[in-house]
Design a protein around this motif. Structure first.
Motif, short mmCIF file in Angstrom:
data_model
loop_
_atom_site.label_atom_id
_atom_site.label_comp_id
_atom_site.label_asym_id
_atom_site.label_seq_id
_atom_site.Cartn_x
_atom_site.Cartn_y
_atom_site.Cartn_z
N LEU A 1 -22.52 24.43 -71.70
CA LEU A 1 -23.85 23.91 -71.42
C LEU A 1 -24.92 24.98 -71.58
O LEU A 1 -24.66 26.16 -71.29
N ASP A 2 -26.13 24.57 -71.99
CA ASP A 2 -27.22 25.53 -71.97
C ASP A 2 -27.65 25.75 -70.52
O ASP A 2 -27.29 24.98 -69.62
N ALA A 3 -28.42 26.80 -70.29
CA ALA A 3 -28.75 27.19 -68.92
C ALA A 3 -29.49 26.08 -68.17
O ALA A 3 -29.23 25.85 -66.97
N GLU A 4 -30.38 25.38 -68.85
CA GLU A 4 -31.16 24.33 -68.18
C GLU A 4 -30.27 23.18 -67.74
O GLU A 4 -30.37 22.71 -66.59
N LEU A 5 -29.39 22.70 -68.62
CA LEU A 5 -28.52 21.59 -68.27
C LEU A 5 -27.51 22.01 -67.21
O LEU A 5 -27.19 21.24 -66.30
N ALA A 6 -27.00 23.22 -67.30
CA ALA A 6 -26.06 23.71 -66.29
C ALA A 6 -26.71 23.73 -64.92
O ALA A 6 -26.10 23.36 -63.91
N ALA A 7 -27.98 24.13 -64.85
CA ALA A 7 -28.69 24.20 -63.57
C ALA A 7 -28.93 22.82 -62.98
O ALA A 7 -28.97 22.66 -61.75
N LEU A 8 -29.06 21.82 -63.84
CA LEU A 8 -29.32 20.46 -63.38
C LEU A 8 -28.05 19.70 -63.02
O LEU A 8 -28.12 18.62 -62.43
N SER A 9 -26.89 20.24 -63.38
CA SER A 9 -25.62 19.52 -63.24
C SER A 9 -24.84 20.06 -62.04
O SER A 9 -24.52 21.25 -61.98
N PRO A 10 -24.52 19.18 -61.06
CA PRO A 10 -23.82 19.64 -59.86
C PRO A 10 -22.47 20.27 -60.19
O PRO A 10 -21.72 19.78 -61.02
#
Length: 308
Positions: A114-123
């Motif tokens: 995952l890119d950093a943004e999606l990883a941060a949004l994903s529990p």
């Protein structure tokens, strides 16, 4: 008591995501005569007696790998590969099947994809933070929104639950293999061997399967050629002509993991297995998950009865 599965996340593990979504019940698709090609090309195996299980010191006794025991399996047929994205797409096109990942609105993806943004949004999953519950991840979008299986037509389909696999089998006139059938087939005629090709993981330095190489979960060297899934017909087939019976993706089996439990068995390990954490890429290894769970390293292979 069996250990909690560590190799694939359980859907109920992310309560904050699942609490808001309930998967609707769906009718099972009827067998489609036009899908007969899905049952063609299966490998005929004669069955018989073989030694099943293992008692390896680095195995998982609590998983029920042992004791080594004589098992009997009747003649049956089994696919040389796991079901591919292209094959699953044909099923979806013919039936309109909606997978459980699509119904729930999320599936589990390795954080490193995952890119950093999606990883941060994903529990993150408690205890295994490298797994993230990604909204919009499913078989069509393996790493979530903006991704596609288009360049992976011949890779194993992933993000499919046991229930999704059952629906595919009903449509194609096949079934999931039992664990006994799966292990008999995966061994390729070898007994008391750790892998489908023998006891050495890399004979003469050759890479024989798609597993994690490097420092799990921080760095995968991709020494075997792959970071994620490999095409379903990668590496050398075993003695029965079956590909990737260990590594690449976990494969759903028909059986319950324990007689009284709801979880279903999975066999074979995946591209995320590493001996520092999970060496379940041995033919006797097994794990489990709930029938509605899915992730980016779970697929399936079909079987059938032997015709006269």
């Amino acid at each position: 008591m069996t250990p909690k599965p560590c190799c694939t996340p359980v859907r109920e593990a992310t309560a904050a995501v699942t609490a808001a979504v309930t998967a609707p019940s769906r009718p099972r698709p009827l067998a489609d005569p036009a899908a007969g090609r899905a049952a063609r090309g299966l490998v005929d195996l004669p069955g018989g007696r073989f030694l099943m299980g293992a008692e390896d010191p680095d195995g998982f006794a609590a998983d029920g790998e042992g004791p080594v025991r004589e098992a009997v399996v009747g003649a049956f047929r089994i696919a040389p590969t796991t079901v591919t994205n292209a094959q699953f797409a044909s099923f979806v096109k013919a039936t309109g099947h909606v997978t459980e990942a699509e119904s729930f609105g999320f599936s589990f993806v390795f954080a490193g994809f995952l890119d950093a943004e999606l990883a941060a949004l994903s529990p993150a999953v408690a205890g295994t933070p490298w797994w993230r519950a990604v909204s919009g991840a499913d078989w069509r979008r393996p790493e979530g929104p903006g991704t596609s299986f288009a360049a992976r037509q011949e890779h194993p389909v992933v993000h499919v639950s046991w229930n999704d696999a059952q629906a595919y089998c009903a449509w194609s006139g096949t079934r999931l293999p039992t664990e006994t059938e799966w292990e008999y087939a995966a061994r390729g005629g070898l007994e008391r061997r750790r892998y489908p090709w023998g006891d050495e993981l890399r004979p003469d330095g050759r890479y024989m399967c798609n597993i994690w190489n490097g420092d799990f979960p921080r760095h995968n060297t991709r020494a075997d050629g792959y970071a994620g899934t490999a095409p379903a017909k990668s590496f050398r087939p075993n003695g029965y002509g079956l590909y990737n019976t260990v590594g690449n993706v976990w494969e759903w089996c028909a059986d319950r993991f324990a007689p009284a439990g709801p979880e279903r068995s999975m066999r074979g390990g995946s591209h995320m297995c590493h001996d520092s954490y999970c060496n379940r890429y041995r033919v006797a290894a097994r794990t489990r998950n709930t029938p509605d769970s899915s992730s980016g390293n779970i697929g399936f292979r079909v079987a059938g009865s032997r015709t006269a």
